[in-house]
Write a protein that holds these residues in place. Structure first.
Motif, PDB file in Angstrom:
ATOM      1  N   ARG A   1     -70.718  99.249  48.326  1.00 46.99           N
ATOM      2  CA  ARG A   1     -69.657 100.517  48.029  1.00 46.99           C
ATOM      3  C   ARG A   1     -69.719 101.655  48.531  1.00 46.99           C
TER       4      ARG A   1
ATOM      5  N   VAL B   1     -59.737  94.027  39.971  1.00 48.92           N
ATOM      6  CA  VAL B   1     -59.233  94.514  41.277  1.00 48.92           C
ATOM      7  C   VAL B   1     -59.454  93.405  42.241  1.00 48.92           C
TER       8      VAL B   1
ATOM      9  N   LEU C   1     -69.078 105.037  48.903  1.00 45.53           N
ATOM     10  CA  LEU C   1     -68.370 106.034  48.113  1.00 45.53           C
ATOM     11  C   LEU C   1     -68.137 107.124  48.568  1.00 45.53           C
ATOM     12  N   VAL C   2     -66.908 107.750  48.386  1.00 44.94           N
ATOM     13  CA  VAL C   2     -66.480 108.894  48.975  1.00 44.94           C
ATOM     14  C   VAL C   2     -67.275 110.029  48.167  1.00 44.94           C
ATOM     15  N   SER C   3     -67.528 111.229  48.819  1.00 43.59           N
ATOM     16  CA  SER C   3     -68.373 112.258  48.038  1.00 43.59           C
ATOM     17  C   SER C   3     -67.276 113.329  47.816  1.00 43.59           C
ATOM     18  N   GLY C   4     -67.753 114.168  46.934  1.00 40.14           N
ATOM     19  CA  GLY C   4     -66.703 115.244  46.828  1.00 40.14           C
ATOM     20  C   GLY C   4     -65.121 114.995  45.972  1.00 40.14           C
TER      21      GLY C   4
ATOM     22  N   ALA D   1     -64.736 102.325  44.614  1.00 37.98           N
ATOM     23  CA  ALA D   1     -65.193 103.080  43.507  1.00 37.98           C
ATOM     24  C   ALA D   1     -64.916 102.156  42.159  1.00 37.98           C
ATOM     25  N   ILE D   2     -64.012 101.121  42.302  1.00 42.29           N
ATOM     26  CA  ILE D   2     -63.828 100.594  40.944  1.00 42.29           C
ATOM     27  C   ILE D   2     -64.894  99.466  40.667  1.00 42.29           C
TER      28      ILE D   2
ATOM     29  N   LEU E   1     -61.184 104.158  47.248  1.00 40.46           N
ATOM     30  CA  LEU E   1     -60.544 104.093  46.038  1.00 40.46           C
ATOM     31  C   LEU E   1     -61.040 102.635  45.259  1.00 40.46           C
ATOM     32  N   LEU E   2     -60.920 101.700  46.237  1.00 32.23           N
ATOM     33  CA  LEU E   2     -61.132 100.048  45.816  1.00 32.23           C
ATOM     34  C   LEU E   2     -62.607  99.943  45.494  1.00 32.23           C
TER      35      LEU E   2
ATOM     36  N   ALA F   1     -67.250 106.982  39.631  1.00 27.76           N
ATOM     37  CA  ALA F   1     -68.558 106.347  40.181  1.00 27.76           C
ATOM     38  C   ALA F   1     -69.478 107.248  40.645  1.00 27.76           C
ATOM     39  N   GLN F   2     -69.353 108.525  40.968  1.00 30.98           N
ATOM     40  CA  GLN F   2     -70.266 109.507  41.250  1.00 30.98           C
ATOM     41  C   GLN F   2     -71.084 109.816  40.030  1.00 30.98           C
TER      42      GLN F   2
ATOM     43  N   VAL G   1     -61.077 107.881  39.387  1.00 34.09           N
ATOM     44  CA  VAL G   1     -61.790 106.629  39.680  1.00 34.09           C
ATOM     45  C   VAL G   1     -63.101 107.010  40.679  1.00 34.09           C
ATOM     46  N   PRO G   2     -62.673 107.759  41.774  1.00 35.00           N
ATOM     47  CA  PRO G   2     -64.219 107.892  42.807  1.00 35.00           C
ATOM     48  C   PRO G   2     -64.963 108.903  42.068  1.00 35.00           C
ATOM     49  N   ILE G   3     -64.473 109.736  41.493  1.00 26.77           N
ATOM     50  CA  ILE G   3     -65.264 110.810  40.447  1.00 26.77           C
ATOM     51  C   ILE G   3     -66.169 109.769  39.421  1.00 26.77           C
TER      52      ILE G   3
END
Lengths: 365, 350
Positions: free
Chosen positions: A286, B265, A288-291, A272-273, A269-270, B195-196, B191-193
């Motif tokens: 960074r 952040v 990133l998590v996918s999906g 991704a910001i 989460l962190l 970034a994608q 948020v994670p989306i």
């Protein structure tokens, strides 16, 4: 939200019990299908065995993606939704099953501010009427209603003359101030803030955050601040809880969550910001998590995050992780914690807040 | 990067709407260019005119009560003066748009695939349905939708928000646009989306060399992806420059305020946030001169006169702003007033 640096160990409250105690609360929404006769075919696990405490005067931030159950959780605390199981204690009183009459004094003390100030104020009532309704409930004498409402408006940074205006005559930021004034009208102890600044522009966000901060200091309020924006939450919170698919993943003093996130989901989460500083943004790695989050009707077995987690192993797929308490009041539900040494893992203990279905495996490095 | 080719040149664009209460000057004389292969971010708060500006380029604000002045040259054609029929050929093809809300931008009763196929064949009628289907699958794979071959048969409600936004991007890419306009493309997403999706846009720019106009209020997103920035306030561009210029040598007090009031952040909390006092003016009766004057802590008599959008920095001719303050004075102000120049004053508003 005092300006002092967050201390890791807070003094225990005077009477030794927390203001709010949420124990193993689950909220399931039935999924129905069928013609004429509805058959229950499953359930959305909106909040799935969450335990947390709130101390007097504290701000607890709750973060997570949409659908993680953060809003359902605070609505359950406000008793707008009934918990399927578990218990909620406010000042030691069990309010989980309390009836309308029993709940009345609690409703006064627990107030809510909603995300969309446009939708949460009645467009056909003047500000004066919006504020006097809760004041009457507090049995404020009729001749003092107007002066009290004027005071409330001043308190939230609006002009007392605004009493005669309608909500549509205000900007978003001002409407949110009215929402806060309405909550304050009942002289609450705890205010549940559901994304209170997400709908506002950046410069106005800062104004409302500062207002909430001042009010907390002046009136000794406790806040639960729900938001998806981790940077806003960092600014306002003493402690922060991270939720994912209805489960509590990590809860810790605010600073530690950002400097030493234990759960891989928190790190994701962190990461991704984006940081509003091009140089620092580029120098950051960074992961990133996918999906996307899986379907909450059929949540993954074991750790709910294992389908997206870069550190997941076999145990994550089969055993639900316990909530492990590390030093400094930092709790995380992960089999493979990060940013903790072997000694720290050894000293860590199973928290009583662990989900009832969690396995008893201690985390491995 | 090869020699930049100017894709879009907007000159003194003005948009006003006649309403019952009077004339709203939503866009009040903006000038900017977009080069091929660059991301221009238009930053501003709600009501600053950023969305109206880009929607006007696509002819989406045309109506009986709307008035337009100025020019927007794209591919040798003035988009403002172009007929509806001409615009229809450009829209969705050479210029594509991705909107903020992926929930309401797709038709709920048609399958995803059918909607992409329609998009392709409207602009290229010679393509057969079968070919268009292959291209649709290909596009969906390119924007990271797994099992695209099966999922062309899905309906929008079967997709999550992030996936729907990917479909929107796939549709925008369908006719290989030269210019992509993205209006708050990540605001509605987790948020994670976010970034994608930003990664997706970056890849698109790198692979196709398209120019992107990104409309956003999120300075984090800007820092992540933009090459150049235009800051809008109350219908005007108040400052324009590269990412470096805007973040490390901002010239307009409004930009200082924006940069100062964001929570970060990566920063420990430090008491009060510096907030910009007051709120944006009504565009029905904006203040005379600089629109930011009533909220600006550094305003002086000359500010009732409108400053031109020109560079006042000899070393950076490509970094224009609309502020009368001397550059030297600005630097001092920025240093004194806790790095950013705005006092954390009382926020009582009228």
């Amino acid at each position: 939200m005092s300006n002092a640096a967050p201390t890791i160990e807070q003094p225990p409250p005077r009477d030794g019990s927390p203001l709010l105690d949420v124990e193993h609360v689950r909220v399931l929404f039935p999924v129905k299908s069928g013609t004429l006769i509805d058959r229950k075919v499953g359930a959305v696990h909106a909040v799935d065995d969450v335990s947390l405490q709130l101390r007097e005067g504290e701000t607890l931030g709750i973060v997570g993606e949409s659908g993680c159950g953060k809003t359902t959780l605070i609505r359950t605390i406000a008793r707008l939704i009934d918990a399927t199981s578990g218990a909620i204690h406010f000042r030691g009183q069990d309010i989980t099953k309390a009836g309308r009459r029993e709940l009345q004094p609690v409703r006064r003390e627990v107030q809510m501010v909603f995300q969309d100030p446009q939708a949460s104020l009645n467009p056909r009532k003047r500000v004066g009427q919006i504020l006097t309704t809760p004041l009457r409930l507090r049995k404020i004498p009729r001749d003092r209603l107007e002066s009290e409402s004027r005071q409330l408006l001043t308190r939230v940074g609006l002009h007392p003359e605004h009493l005669n205006r309608y909500p549509h005559e205000f900007s978003g930021g001002q409407r949110q101030r009215i929402g806060v004034a309405r909550a304050l009208a009942l002289d609450p102890r705890l205010i549940l803030l559901d994304e209170p600044v997400s709908a506002l522009d950046v410069s106005i966000q800062a104004q409302v955050i500062n207002l909430l901060d001042e009010l907390q200091d002046a009136l000794q309020l406790s806040y639960i601040f729900v938001a998806h924006d981790l940077s806003v939450v960092r600014h306002v919170s003493d402690r922060i809880a991270v939720m994912y698919l209805g489960k509590l993943m990590e809860i810790s003093p605010a600073e530690a969550l950002y400097t030493k996130p234990i759960h891989p989901y928190t790190s994701a989460l962190l990461a991704a910001i984006p940081i509003p500083d091009p140089h620092e943004n580029r120098s950051r790695t960074r992961p990133l998590v996918s999906g996307e989050p899986p379907n909450p009707i059929h949540p993954p077995s074991g750790c709910r995050f294992h389908t997206r987690c870069p550190r997941a192993t076999e145990v994550c797929r089969t055993v639900e992780p316990q909530l492990t308490e590390y030093s400094g009041g930092h709790l995380a539900a992960c089999h493979h914690p990060q940013h903790v040494s072997a000694q720290e893992i050894e000293r860590a203990t199973r928290s009583p807040a662990s989900p009832l279905t969690a396995g008893d495996q201690a985390p491995a490095g | 990067m090869t020699a930049p080719e100017t894709l879009l040149q907007v000159e003194d664009l003005r948009v006003s709407f006649a309403t019952e209460e009077g004339v709203v000057r939503a866009v009040d004389g903006i000038t900017f260019t977009v080069q091929a292969g660059e991301v221009l971010a238009i930053v501003g708060e709600s009501g600053s005119g950023k969305s109206v500006s880009v929607m006007t380029l696509m002819g989406l604000t045309r109506g009986q009560n709307a008035r337009f002045e100025g020019k927007a040259m794209f591919d040798g054609r003035d988009l403002i003066a172009a007929s509806d029929a001409e615009l229809r050929k450009v829209r969705g093809a050479a210029i594509a748009m991705v909107f903020q809300d992926p929930m309401s931008s797709l038709d709920p009763v048609y399958r995803i695939g059918a909607q992409i196929i329609e998009q392709i064949r409207v602009h290229e009628p010679k393509v057969s349905k079968a070919q268009a289907l292959d291209r649709a699958v290909d596009l969906m794979e390119r924007v990271g939708i797994p099992r695209a071959r099966d999922r062309v048969r899905s309906y929008p409600h079967e997709f999550s928000g992030g996936m729907r936004q990917r479909v929107m991007i796939a549709m925008a890419l369908a006719n290989s646009p030269k210019l992509l306009i993205a209006d708050e493309p990540t605001t509605a997403l987790a948020v994670p989306i976010q970034a994608q999706i930003l990664d997706e846009l970056r890849r698109l720019r790198d692979q196709t060399g398209a120019g992107i106009i990104l409309v956003t209020h999120d300075l984090g997103v800007v820092a992540d992806i933009a090459d150049r920035i235009a800051v809008m306030y109350a219908g005007r561009i108040v400052e324009q420059g590269t990412l470096e210029d805007l973040f490390y040598d901002p010239q307009h007090p409004y930009t200082w305020g924006l940069l100062g009031s964001i929570t970060r952040v990566d920063r420990n909390r430090a008491g009060k946030l510096p907030a910009i006092p007051g709120q944006p003016p009504s565009l029905l009766a904006p203040p005379e001169g600089c629109h930011f004057r009533p909220r600006c802590p550094h305003a002086f008599d000359r500010c009732t006169e409108l400053p031109e959008l020109v560079s006042r920095l000899p070393e950076a001719p490509e970094h224009p702003d609309r502020c009368w303050l001397e550059p030297e004075r600005k630097r001092t102000l920025r240093q004194v007033g806790d790095q950013i120049g705005l006092a954390t004053g009382e926020t009582v508003i009228s």
